[in-house]
Design an enzyme around this catalytic site. Sequence first.
Site, PDB file in Angstrom:
ATOM      1  N   ASN A  50      35.385  38.290  51.277  1.00 35.00           N
ATOM      2  CA  ASN A  50      34.979  37.200  50.387  1.00 35.00           C
ATOM      3  C   ASN A  50      36.004  36.101  50.576  1.00 35.00           C
ATOM      4  OD1 ASN A  50      34.268  35.467  48.365  1.00 35.00           O
ATOM      5  ND2 ASN A  50      34.948  36.790  46.684  1.00 35.00           N
ATOM      6  N   LYS A  61      35.994  33.151  49.466  1.00 33.85           N
ATOM      7  CA  LYS A  61      36.127  32.278  48.286  1.00 33.85           C
ATOM      8  C   LYS A  61      36.146  30.799  48.726  1.00 33.85           C
ATOM      9  CE  LYS A  61      38.641  35.934  45.990  1.00 33.85           C
ATOM     10  NZ  LYS A  61      39.248  36.322  44.732  1.00 33.85           N
ATOM     11  N   HIS A 120      30.064  37.607  40.988  1.00 25.44           N
ATOM     12  CA  HIS A 120      31.519  37.752  41.122  1.00 25.44           C
ATOM     13  C   HIS A 120      32.167  37.330  39.801  1.00 25.44           C
ATOM     14  CE1 HIS A 120      35.637  37.207  42.458  1.00 25.44           C
ATOM     15  NE2 HIS A 120      35.324  37.951  43.512  1.00 25.44           N
ATOM     16  N   GLU A 157      34.630  35.610  39.173  1.00 24.20           N
ATOM     17  CA  GLU A 157      35.030  34.191  39.108  1.00 24.20           C
ATOM     18  C   GLU A 157      33.841  33.317  38.705  1.00 24.20           C
ATOM     19  OE1 GLU A 157      36.791  34.056  43.014  1.00 24.20           O
ATOM     20  OE2 GLU A 157      38.370  35.386  42.304  1.00 24.20           O
ATOM     21  N   GLU A 181      34.594  45.702  40.946  1.00 26.20           N
ATOM     22  CA  GLU A 181      35.803  44.893  41.062  1.00 26.20           C
ATOM     23  C   GLU A 181      36.469  44.739  39.700  1.00 26.20           C
ATOM     24  OE1 GLU A 181      35.722  42.346  44.825  1.00 26.20           O
ATOM     25  OE2 GLU A 181      34.884  41.166  43.203  1.00 26.20           O
ATOM     26  N   GLY A 216      42.947  39.572  43.274  1.00 20.84           N
ATOM     27  CA  GLY A 216      43.916  38.536  43.616  1.00 20.84           C
ATOM     28  C   GLY A 216      45.271  38.719  42.964  1.00 20.84           C
ATOM     29  N   SER A 239      42.349  43.600  45.479  1.00 19.35           N
ATOM     30  CA  SER A 239      43.604  43.776  46.214  1.00 19.35           C
ATOM     31  C   SER A 239      43.551  44.891  47.255  1.00 19.35           C
ATOM     32  CB  SER A 239      44.773  43.977  45.244  1.00 19.35           C
ATOM     33  OG  SER A 239      44.886  42.856  44.375  1.00 19.35           O
TER      34      SER A 239
HETATM   35  C1  PEP Z   1      37.444  39.399  45.585  1.00 20.53           C
HETATM   36  O1  PEP Z   1      37.567  38.205  45.493  1.00 20.53           O
HETATM   37  O2  PEP Z   1      36.304  39.878  45.551  1.00 20.53           O
HETATM   38  C2  PEP Z   1      38.635  40.217  45.731  1.00 20.53           C
HETATM   39  C3  PEP Z   1      38.524  41.498  45.636  1.00 20.53           C
HETATM   40  O3  PEP Z   1      39.821  39.566  45.969  1.00 20.53           O
HETATM   41  P1  PEP Z   1      41.241  40.233  46.399  1.00 20.53           P
HETATM   42  O4  PEP Z   1      40.935  41.207  47.506  1.00 20.53           O
HETATM   43  O5  PEP Z   1      42.060  39.088  46.863  1.00 20.53           O
HETATM   44  O6  PEP Z   1      41.768  40.922  45.199  1.00 20.53           O
END
Ligand code: PEP
Length: 248
Positions: A10, A12, A95, A97, A167, A173, A213
């Site tokens: 992803n 972003k 997501h 976000e 998630e 992040g 992460s």
């Molecule tokens: C994501 O944005 O879906 C995500 C899991 O980000 P990160 O791997 O940076 O935690």
Amino acid sequence: MARRKIIAGNWKMNMTPSQAVALCAELKDLVKSDSVDVVYCVPAIDIVPVVEAVKGTNVQVGAENLYIEDKGAYTGEISAPMLVDAGVKYVIIGHSERREYFKEDDAFLNKKVKKAFEAGLTPILCCGETLEQREMGVTMDWIRLQIKSDLVGITADQVKKMVIAYEPIWAIGTGKTATTEQAEEVCKGIRECIAEIYDQATADEVRIQYGGSVNAGNAAELFAQPDIDGGLVGGASLKADFGKIVNY
Ligand code: PEP
């Protein structure tokens, strides 16, 4: 049944079109794999150049969003038929976000899931709890509510083809990964929820990713869990490490 793993990046709101093409070139040999599906979910403006850049490779392209109408006066939005025409196969929906910053609720996300299927796109439906919810002990209640609401009107055959990404918001992040046990526990719970809504065959087929992460160091252990069928990867999908995650 053995489910094929799916590792999706992803990106972003990162990578200009020229940076995106350069990243595809950098990752091309590193993400080669016969045994897993590899997807780059990229910003809208990068879709066309990335589809071109990954032609002839094992990488498929996903979008990070779509709108619920096919066309019309919706300034700034992108429709499912536009994505399909550009060569997109997957689309991230829900997501955290988008839920948080753009106030996308489950009723709206349900319409997006329906629209994705109608157009022939594979949704990657995200769900996950806040740290506060985890500490209150309501993680699974919350996620079951998200899944049930987002899948209203979706058939078992459709669910078998889709991807669900667990998630935990507190792990996105932050560099703070869920423990393998925490990730497996929720992915298993999601599969049980699918079995309840649909049937065991559907639950056995749907692919459930962990995201939060994921990096080259923790991918192997996470992906070895019986109910984790790969990962949705943010930060680490923008560097050579993504090749190590794909070939965990
Ligand atoms: C994501 O944005 O879906 C995500 C899991 O980000 P990160 O791997 O940076 O935690």
